[in-house]
Design a protein around this motif. Structure first.
Motif, mmCIF file in Angstrom:
data_model
loop_
_atom_site.group_PDB
_atom_site.id
_atom_site.type_symbol
_atom_site.label_atom_id
_atom_site.label_comp_id
_atom_site.label_asym_id
_atom_site.label_seq_id
_atom_site.Cartn_x
_atom_site.Cartn_y
_atom_site.Cartn_z
ATOM 1 N N THR A 275 0.841 -1.194 0.000
ATOM 2 C CA THR A 275 0.000 0.000 0.000
ATOM 3 C C THR A 275 0.883 1.254 0.000
ATOM 4 O O THR A 275 2.095 1.165 0.226
ATOM 5 C CB THR A 275 -0.880 0.038 1.250
ATOM 6 N N CYS A 276 0.270 2.412 -0.196
ATOM 7 C CA CYS A 276 1.008 3.679 -0.147
ATOM 8 C C CYS A 276 1.616 3.887 1.243
ATOM 9 O O CYS A 276 2.744 4.362 1.372
ATOM 10 C CB CYS A 276 0.100 4.850 -0.498
ATOM 11 N N GLU A 277 0.885 3.525 2.283
ATOM 12 C CA GLU A 277 1.396 3.682 3.643
ATOM 13 C C GLU A 277 2.618 2.792 3.867
ATOM 14 O O GLU A 277 3.620 3.233 4.435
ATOM 15 C CB GLU A 277 0.305 3.336 4.651
ATOM 16 N N GLN A 278 2.546 1.555 3.417
ATOM 17 C CA GLN A 278 3.686 0.646 3.545
ATOM 18 C C GLN A 278 4.862 1.152 2.719
ATOM 19 O O GLN A 278 6.017 1.045 3.134
ATOM 20 C CB GLN A 278 3.298 -0.763 3.108
ATOM 21 N N CYS A 279 4.576 1.697 1.558
ATOM 22 C CA CYS A 279 5.616 2.261 0.704
ATOM 23 C C CYS A 279 6.325 3.396 1.427
ATOM 24 O O CYS A 279 7.555 3.449 1.470
ATOM 25 C CB CYS A 279 5.002 2.764 -0.608
ATOM 26 N N PHE A 280 5.557 4.295 2.014
ATOM 27 C CA PHE A 280 6.127 5.439 2.730
ATOM 28 C C PHE A 280 7.023 4.963 3.870
ATOM 29 O O PHE A 280 8.096 5.510 4.103
ATOM 30 C CB PHE A 280 4.998 6.325 3.266
ATOM 31 N N GLU A 281 6.571 3.926 4.581
ATOM 32 C CA GLU A 281 7.322 3.416 5.734
ATOM 33 C C GLU A 281 8.617 2.718 5.328
ATOM 34 O O GLU A 281 9.574 2.698 6.097
ATOM 35 C CB GLU A 281 6.456 2.431 6.527
ATOM 36 N N GLN A 282 8.665 2.119 4.131
ATOM 37 C CA GLN A 282 9.807 1.294 3.749
ATOM 38 C C GLN A 282 10.597 1.826 2.559
ATOM 39 O O GLN A 282 11.524 1.163 2.089
ATOM 40 C CB GLN A 282 9.314 -0.128 3.448
ATOM 41 N N LEU A 283 10.245 3.005 2.087
ATOM 42 C CA LEU A 283 10.914 3.545 0.903
ATOM 43 C C LEU A 283 12.408 3.746 1.126
ATOM 44 O O LEU A 283 13.218 3.477 0.245
ATOM 45 C CB LEU A 283 10.253 4.857 0.468
ATOM 46 N N GLU B 109 18.851 -0.279 -3.296
ATOM 47 C CA GLU B 109 19.137 0.055 -4.698
ATOM 48 C C GLU B 109 20.509 0.708 -4.829
ATOM 49 O O GLU B 109 21.291 0.359 -5.717
ATOM 50 C CB GLU B 109 18.079 1.017 -5.248
ATOM 51 N N LEU B 110 20.775 1.658 -3.971
ATOM 52 C CA LEU B 110 22.038 2.393 -4.048
ATOM 53 C C LEU B 110 23.242 1.511 -3.729
ATOM 54 O O LEU B 110 24.336 1.743 -4.249
ATOM 55 C CB LEU B 110 22.004 3.595 -3.102
ATOM 56 N N ASP B 111 23.043 0.535 -2.877
ATOM 57 C CA ASP B 111 24.130 -0.371 -2.516
ATOM 58 C C ASP B 111 24.267 -1.526 -3.502
ATOM 59 O O ASP B 111 25.124 -2.390 -3.318
ATOM 60 C CB ASP B 111 23.910 -0.920 -1.109
ATOM 61 N N GLY B 112 23.384 -1.577 -4.512
ATOM 62 C CA GLY B 112 23.440 -2.636 -5.507
ATOM 63 C C GLY B 112 22.894 -3.967 -5.014
ATOM 64 O O GLY B 112 23.153 -5.004 -5.603
ATOM 65 N N ARG B 113 22.153 -3.908 -3.912
ATOM 66 C CA ARG B 113 21.532 -5.128 -3.378
ATOM 67 C C ARG B 113 20.131 -5.280 -3.964
ATOM 68 O O ARG B 113 19.597 -4.366 -4.584
ATOM 69 C CB ARG B 113 21.465 -5.055 -1.856
ATOM 70 N N ASN B 114 19.530 -6.442 -3.741
ATOM 71 C CA ASN B 114 18.211 -6.749 -4.287
ATOM 72 C C ASN B 114 17.130 -6.029 -3.472
ATOM 73 O O ASN B 114 16.684 -6.525 -2.432
ATOM 74 C CB ASN B 114 17.983 -8.257 -4.289
ATOM 75 N N ALA B 115 16.721 -4.867 -3.953
ATOM 76 C CA ALA B 115 15.735 -4.052 -3.237
ATOM 77 C C ALA B 115 14.376 -4.731 -3.173
ATOM 78 O O ALA B 115 13.662 -4.632 -2.177
ATOM 79 C CB ALA B 115 15.619 -2.686 -3.897
ATOM 80 N N GLU B 116 14.015 -5.421 -4.235
ATOM 81 C CA GLU B 116 12.708 -6.084 -4.273
ATOM 82 C C GLU B 116 12.647 -7.229 -3.264
ATOM 83 O O GLU B 116 11.599 -7.480 -2.675
ATOM 84 C CB GLU B 116 12.398 -6.578 -5.678
ATOM 85 N N ALA B 117 13.768 -7.885 -3.027
ATOM 86 C CA ALA B 117 13.804 -8.953 -2.012
ATOM 87 C C ALA B 117 13.677 -8.351 -0.618
ATOM 88 O O ALA B 117 13.063 -8.952 0.266
ATOM 89 C CB ALA B 117 15.084 -9.752 -2.131
ATOM 90 N N ALA B 118 14.225 -7.165 -0.433
ATOM 91 C CA ALA B 118 14.158 -6.505 0.874
ATOM 92 C C ALA B 118 12.756 -5.992 1.169
ATOM 93 O O ALA B 118 12.298 -6.033 2.314
ATOM 94 C CB ALA B 118 15.153 -5.354 0.928
ATOM 95 N N VAL B 119 12.086 -5.512 0.141
ATOM 96 C CA VAL B 119 10.729 -4.970 0.301
ATOM 97 C C VAL B 119 9.860 -5.534 -0.829
ATOM 98 O O VAL B 119 9.611 -4.863 -1.830
ATOM 99 C CB VAL B 119 10.720 -3.425 0.280
ATOM 100 N N PRO B 120 9.377 -6.769 -0.656
ATOM 101 C CA PRO B 120 8.559 -7.378 -1.713
ATOM 102 C C PRO B 120 7.309 -6.550 -2.024
ATOM 103 O O PRO B 120 6.626 -6.069 -1.121
ATOM 104 C CB PRO B 120 8.168 -8.735 -1.108
ATOM 105 N N GLY B 121 7.051 -6.382 -3.297
ATOM 106 C CA GLY B 121 5.874 -5.655 -3.736
ATOM 107 C C GLY B 121 6.107 -4.167 -3.972
ATOM 108 O O GLY B 121 5.253 -3.481 -4.524
ATOM 109 N N MET B 122 7.275 -3.675 -3.569
ATOM 110 C CA MET B 122 7.548 -2.244 -3.736
ATOM 111 C C MET B 122 7.636 -1.879 -5.219
ATOM 112 O O MET B 122 7.078 -0.860 -5.639
ATOM 113 C CB MET B 122 8.835 -1.854 -3.032
ATOM 114 N N GLY B 123 8.338 -2.670 -5.998
ATOM 115 C CA GLY B 123 8.490 -2.364 -7.423
ATOM 116 C C GLY B 123 7.156 -2.277 -8.133
ATOM 117 O O GLY B 123 6.911 -1.361 -8.918
ATOM 118 N N ALA B 124 6.274 -3.231 -7.844
ATOM 119 C CA ALA B 124 4.944 -3.216 -8.460
ATOM 120 C C ALA B 124 4.165 -1.988 -8.029
ATOM 121 O O ALA B 124 3.466 -1.366 -8.831
ATOM 122 C CB ALA B 124 4.181 -4.481 -8.086
ATOM 123 N N HIS B 125 4.299 -1.636 -6.769
ATOM 124 C CA HIS B 125 3.581 -0.451 -6.287
ATOM 125 C C HIS B 125 4.098 0.813 -6.974
ATOM 126 O O HIS B 125 3.307 1.657 -7.397
ATOM 127 C CB HIS B 125 3.708 -0.315 -4.769
#
Length: 78
Positions: free
Chosen positions: A25-33, A40-56
């Motif tokens: 959700t937008c709220e979850q996105c705000f909390e975990q952005l 992303e900046l460290d070159g690690r798997n951002a989607e694995a860290a926060v599943p569903g963020m990319g789709a959102h």
């Protein structure tokens, strides 16, 4: 009628149906952005860290703008 190569009908259908995978959700996105962007900046798997963020981010223009702003800000400070 659409022309060959015209992606508008496909994009419209994708928007209507939403993502195929999990989405936060937008709220979850705000909390975990910040976590997502740090990965992303460290070159690690951002989607694995926060599943569903990319789709959102693909489907939410407001959150996508926040993501791009935070990413640009943190990149400028490195």
């Amino acid at each position: 009628m659409s022309e060959p190569g015209d992606t508008r009908p496909r994009d419209l259908l994708k928007t209507i149906l939403g993502p195929a995978g999990p989405e936060i959700t937008c709220e979850q996105c705000f909390e975990q952005l910040d976590v997502y962007v740090e990965h992303e900046l460290d070159g690690r798997n951002a989607e694995a860290a926060v599943p569903g963020m990319g789709a959102h981010l693909e489907g939410c223009p407001a959150c996508k703008e926040d993501h791009e702003s935070l990413l640009a800000l943190l990149r400028s400070g490195r």
